[in-house]
Design a protein around this motif. Structure first.
Motif, PDB file in Angstrom:
ATOM      1  N   GLU A 192       0.829  -1.203   0.000  1.00 25.98           N
ATOM      2  CA  GLU A 192       0.000   0.000   0.000  1.00 25.98           C
ATOM      3  C   GLU A 192       0.863   1.252   0.000  1.00 25.98           C
ATOM      4  N   GLU A 193       1.944   1.221   0.753  1.00 25.20           N
ATOM      5  CA  GLU A 193       2.809   2.394   0.839  1.00 25.20           C
ATOM      6  C   GLU A 193       3.526   2.639  -0.478  1.00 25.20           C
ATOM      7  N   ILE A 194       3.998   1.578  -1.124  1.00 28.95           N
ATOM      8  CA  ILE A 194       4.677   1.720  -2.421  1.00 28.95           C
ATOM      9  C   ILE A 194       3.740   2.360  -3.439  1.00 28.95           C
ATOM     10  N   GLU A 195       2.492   1.891  -3.471  1.00 30.22           N
ATOM     11  CA  GLU A 195       1.514   2.435  -4.422  1.00 30.22           C
ATOM     12  C   GLU A 195       1.237   3.908  -4.133  1.00 30.22           C
ATOM     13  N   PHE A 196       1.133   4.260  -2.847  1.00 37.25           N
ATOM     14  CA  PHE A 196       0.860   5.637  -2.471  1.00 37.25           C
ATOM     15  C   PHE A 196       2.038   6.540  -2.843  1.00 37.25           C
ATOM     16  N   ARG A 197       3.246   6.070  -2.568  1.00 32.41           N
ATOM     17  CA  ARG A 197       4.437   6.849  -2.886  1.00 32.41           C
ATOM     18  C   ARG A 197       4.560   7.087  -4.387  1.00 32.41           C
ATOM     19  N   GLN A 198       4.241   6.066  -5.159  1.00 30.13           N
ATOM     20  CA  GLN A 198       4.310   6.209  -6.614  1.00 30.13           C
ATOM     21  C   GLN A 198       3.308   7.239  -7.120  1.00 30.13           C
ATOM     22  N   THR A 199       2.134   7.273  -6.493  1.00 24.27           N
ATOM     23  CA  THR A 199       1.127   8.261  -6.871  1.00 24.27           C
ATOM     24  C   THR A 199       1.649   9.672  -6.639  1.00 24.27           C
ATOM     25  N   ILE A 200       2.322   9.893  -5.520  1.00 25.88           N
ATOM     26  CA  ILE A 200       2.880  11.211  -5.210  1.00 25.88           C
ATOM     27  C   ILE A 200       4.031  11.551  -6.157  1.00 25.88           C
ATOM     28  N   MET A 201       4.942  10.624  -6.357  1.00 26.43           N
ATOM     29  CA  MET A 201       6.132  10.886  -7.156  1.00 26.43           C
ATOM     30  C   MET A 201       5.810  11.070  -8.642  1.00 26.43           C
ATOM     31  N   ASN A 202       4.720  10.475  -9.106  1.00 25.43           N
ATOM     32  CA  ASN A 202       4.348  10.584 -10.522  1.00 25.43           C
ATOM     33  C   ASN A 202       3.560  11.845 -10.832  1.00 25.43           C
ATOM     34  N   ASP A 203       3.222  12.605  -9.800  1.00 30.29           N
ATOM     35  CA  ASP A 203       2.492  13.857  -9.991  1.00 30.29           C
ATOM     36  C   ASP A 203       3.419  15.012  -9.616  1.00 30.29           C
ATOM     37  N   PRO A 204       3.904  15.792 -10.586  1.00 30.21           N
ATOM     38  CA  PRO A 204       4.874  16.853 -10.301  1.00 30.21           C
ATOM     39  C   PRO A 204       4.408  17.839  -9.226  1.00 30.21           C
ATOM     40  N   LYS A 205       3.125  18.199  -9.227  1.00 27.72           N
ATOM     41  CA  LYS A 205       2.621  19.151  -8.231  1.00 27.72           C
ATOM     42  C   LYS A 205       2.662  18.555  -6.829  1.00 27.72           C
ATOM     43  N   LYS A 235       4.523  16.055  -5.872  1.00 30.24           N
ATOM     44  CA  LYS A 235       5.913  15.808  -5.502  1.00 30.24           C
ATOM     45  C   LYS A 235       6.570  17.084  -4.993  1.00 30.24           C
ATOM     46  N   GLU A 236       6.272  18.203  -5.653  1.00 31.54           N
ATOM     47  CA  GLU A 236       6.833  19.479  -5.219  1.00 31.54           C
ATOM     48  C   GLU A 236       6.268  19.886  -3.861  1.00 31.54           C
ATOM     49  N   GLN A 237       4.982  19.595  -3.637  1.00 34.29           N
ATOM     50  CA  GLN A 237       4.319  19.998  -2.392  1.00 34.29           C
ATOM     51  C   GLN A 237       4.767  19.166  -1.195  1.00 34.29           C
ATOM     52  N   PHE A 238       4.900  17.844  -1.404  1.00 34.31           N
ATOM     53  CA  PHE A 238       5.149  16.958  -0.270  1.00 34.31           C
ATOM     54  C   PHE A 238       6.559  16.376  -0.225  1.00 34.31           C
ATOM     55  N   GLY A 239       7.265  16.374  -1.342  1.00 35.32           N
ATOM     56  CA  GLY A 239       8.604  15.796  -1.349  1.00 35.32           C
ATOM     57  C   GLY A 239       8.565  14.298  -1.104  1.00 35.32           C
ATOM     58  N   ASP A 240       9.487  13.815  -0.276  1.00 32.79           N
ATOM     59  CA  ASP A 240       9.578  12.380   0.037  1.00 32.79           C
ATOM     60  C   ASP A 240       9.599  12.200   1.555  1.00 32.79           C
ATOM     61  N   PRO A 241       8.453  12.378   2.221  1.00 31.56           N
ATOM     62  CA  PRO A 241       8.438  12.266   3.693  1.00 31.56           C
ATOM     63  C   PRO A 241       8.763  10.868   4.192  1.00 31.56           C
ATOM     64  N   TRP A 242       8.543   9.845   3.367  1.00 29.15           N
ATOM     65  CA  TRP A 242       8.811   8.482   3.810  1.00 29.15           C
ATOM     66  C   TRP A 242      10.304   8.282   4.107  1.00 29.15           C
ATOM     67  N   THR A 243      11.157   8.811   3.221  1.00 30.24           N
ATOM     68  CA  THR A 243      12.596   8.704   3.450  1.00 30.24           C
ATOM     69  C   THR A 243      13.007   9.521   4.665  1.00 30.24           C
ATOM     70  N   ASP A 244      12.422  10.706   4.816  1.00 24.41           N
ATOM     71  CA  ASP A 244      12.732  11.546   5.979  1.00 24.41           C
ATOM     72  C   ASP A 244      12.367  10.820   7.275  1.00 24.41           C
ATOM     73  N   ILE A 245      11.188  10.196   7.301  1.00 26.94           N
ATOM     74  CA  ILE A 245      10.749   9.476   8.501  1.00 26.94           C
ATOM     75  C   ILE A 245      11.655   8.286   8.773  1.00 26.94           C
ATOM     76  N   ALA A 246      12.027   7.567   7.724  1.00 31.86           N
ATOM     77  CA  ALA A 246      12.903   6.406   7.895  1.00 31.86           C
ATOM     78  C   ALA A 246      14.248   6.828   8.494  1.00 31.86           C
ATOM     79  N   ASN A 247      14.808   7.926   7.992  1.00 28.50           N
ATOM     80  CA  ASN A 247      16.085   8.417   8.521  1.00 28.50           C
ATOM     81  C   ASN A 247      15.938   8.866   9.979  1.00 28.50           C
ATOM     82  N   LEU A 248      14.820   9.518  10.276  1.00 22.78           N
ATOM     83  CA  LEU A 248      14.576   9.985  11.640  1.00 22.78           C
ATOM     84  C   LEU A 248      14.508   8.813  12.606  1.00 22.78           C
ATOM     85  N   TYR A 249      13.836   7.738  12.208  1.00 24.43           N
ATOM     86  CA  TYR A 249      13.704   6.593  13.107  1.00 24.43           C
ATOM     87  C   TYR A 249      15.003   5.803  13.229  1.00 24.43           C
TER      88      TYR A 249
END
Length: 398
Positions: free
Chosen positions: A311-324, A326-340
């Motif tokens: 589910e997360e992979i599909e959601f991330r792909q939806t964000i990354m495939n939409d330029p607007k 992607k610009e608005q949200f970036g990649d919070p999943w990587t940020d959260i992973a690094n934080l943890y």
């Protein structure tokens, strides 16, 4: 699902159950519901301030009211008159009276040119100021709560009651049939209930809103609402967060519970009075063990984790495939992973500040923290140590 009072699932309720809750109905449910400040939920159930809750919620107070000569945890208690009701030593009950969305004000305190640390400090200062202003304005207990992982901030204001008295508690054998709390399992076979009464000016309160008793049980398929506090859901955690809970946090918590249980049981084995003194703590630990073990076993289920990952992979792909997007949200999943990853290394040290289940150690840490935070301006203190919150915290520690 789990919902806040400001955002009920009106469309789903209408479509699935043909039920449309009105504002009046929602207000009645909210104002009939009670929060126990030492953990748990209850409800007003009479015009004379009677509150019903679980026995395991009231157990801490029931034990504090017990003595070696009168063990009301073991033998139960019933007050046949107002005069026989037992005043709880440090119990505070809260009723949620007001809710205000303050997201814009809190987020507006931080500017784009601030570092993450400065932005956090600015939001914390704004929260402290909001709580202080609200408390001074109307005297209600005022707490800012973060919802949706910081997506929204709300000011919750509670009517606070500190004169609470025990009316009824069943004997232990009935409250925890077979020695088990019977919590997190259904159906339940124990009389897990306790009644308290709320007083003001030495008189029972007369709440305008309370739940009335229904003698018939619920029918199959009947729509049921369960209002309460605390309430949280972790459905929105990322896969990296779930991995952290599975591989680090829950094993550490369960190890802490296991060691605590062994020590408490060893003390209880010294004699009847020692057993009485730690009975509530043992029950609380047993309850926590059942809850955390259930969550831990779920995270060990490969099918559940794989479903979350997909589910997360599909959601991330939806964000990354939409330029607007992607610009608005970036990649919070990587940020959260690094934080943890960073948080994992500090987990053991940080856990010492959250020893809620260890009474004396928890109280000692709170007293020390109280002295440290008192040296700071109100808006710079940690949550729970602002002027608006101190009276409730001090009542729990004394």
């Amino acid at each position: 699902g789990m919902w806040t009072f400001d955002n009920p699932p009106l469309k789903q309720l209408k479509e699935r159950y043909n039920f449309e809750p009105t504002h009046q109905w929602l207000d009645h449910v909210r104002l009939s519901s009670v929060r126990f400040n030492d953990g748990g939920s209850g409800s007003f159930v009479s015009k004379d301030g009677l509150v019903m809750t679980n026995h395991h919620v009231g157990l801490g107070q029931i034990q504090k009211l017990s003595t070696a000569e009168r063990d009301i945890v073991k033998n139960g208690y019933y007050a046949a008159s107002y005069e026989e009701e037992l005043q709880c030593p440090d119990l505070e009950l809260n009723v949620l009276h007001k809710m205000t969305n303050i997201t814009e004000r809190v987020n507006g305190a931080a500017t784009d040119d601030m570092s993450d640390e400065d932005a956090l400090a600015a939001r914390r200062k704004a929260i402290g100021q909001i709580e202080k202003e609200a408390t001074e304005a109307d005297g209600l207990r005022s707490n800012v709560v973060s919802l949706y992982s910081g997506g929204e901030y709300w000011l919750y204001q509670y009517k606070k009651y500190t004169d609470v008295r025990l009316v009824f508690a069943p004997e232990e054998q009935m409250a925890s049939y077979g020695g088990d709390l019977d919590n997190f399992t259904f159906p339940r076979y124990c009389l897990d209930v306790a009644f308290f009464r709320v007083y003001e000016d030495d008189k029972p309160v007369q709440p305008k809103n309370y739940f009335k008793w229904k003698t018939a049980g619920p029918e199959a398929g009947e729509l049921v609402f369960v209002p309460g506090n605390p309430g949280r859901t972790e459905r929105l955690l990322t896969y990296a967060q779930l991995e952290y809970y599975r591989d680090y946090r829950y094993p550490m918590v369960l190890d802490f519970i296991d060691n605590s249980m062994k020590n408490l049981q060893a003390f209880a084995a010294l004699g009847e009075e020692q057993e009485r003194q730690v009975k509530a703590q043992i029950r609380r630990m047993s309850n926590a063990d059942k809850a955390y073990n259930g969550m831990y076993q779920g995270l060990l289920d490969e099918k559940i984790m794989e479903q979350k990952r997909t589910e997360e992979i599909e959601f991330r792909q939806t964000i990354m495939n939409d330029p607007k997007l992607k610009e608005q949200f970036g990649d919070p999943w990587t940020d959260i992973a690094n934080l943890y990853e960073t948080h994992r290394d500090k987990m053991l040290a940080n856990s010492l500040y959250t020893t809620r289940s260890v009474g004396m150690l928890s109280n000692a840490l709170q007293i020390v923290r109280r002295a440290i935070e008192a040296e700071k301006p109100d808006g710079e203190r940690l949550s729970g140590y602002n002027d608006a919150q101190l009276k409730s915290r001090e009542m729990r520690v004394t």
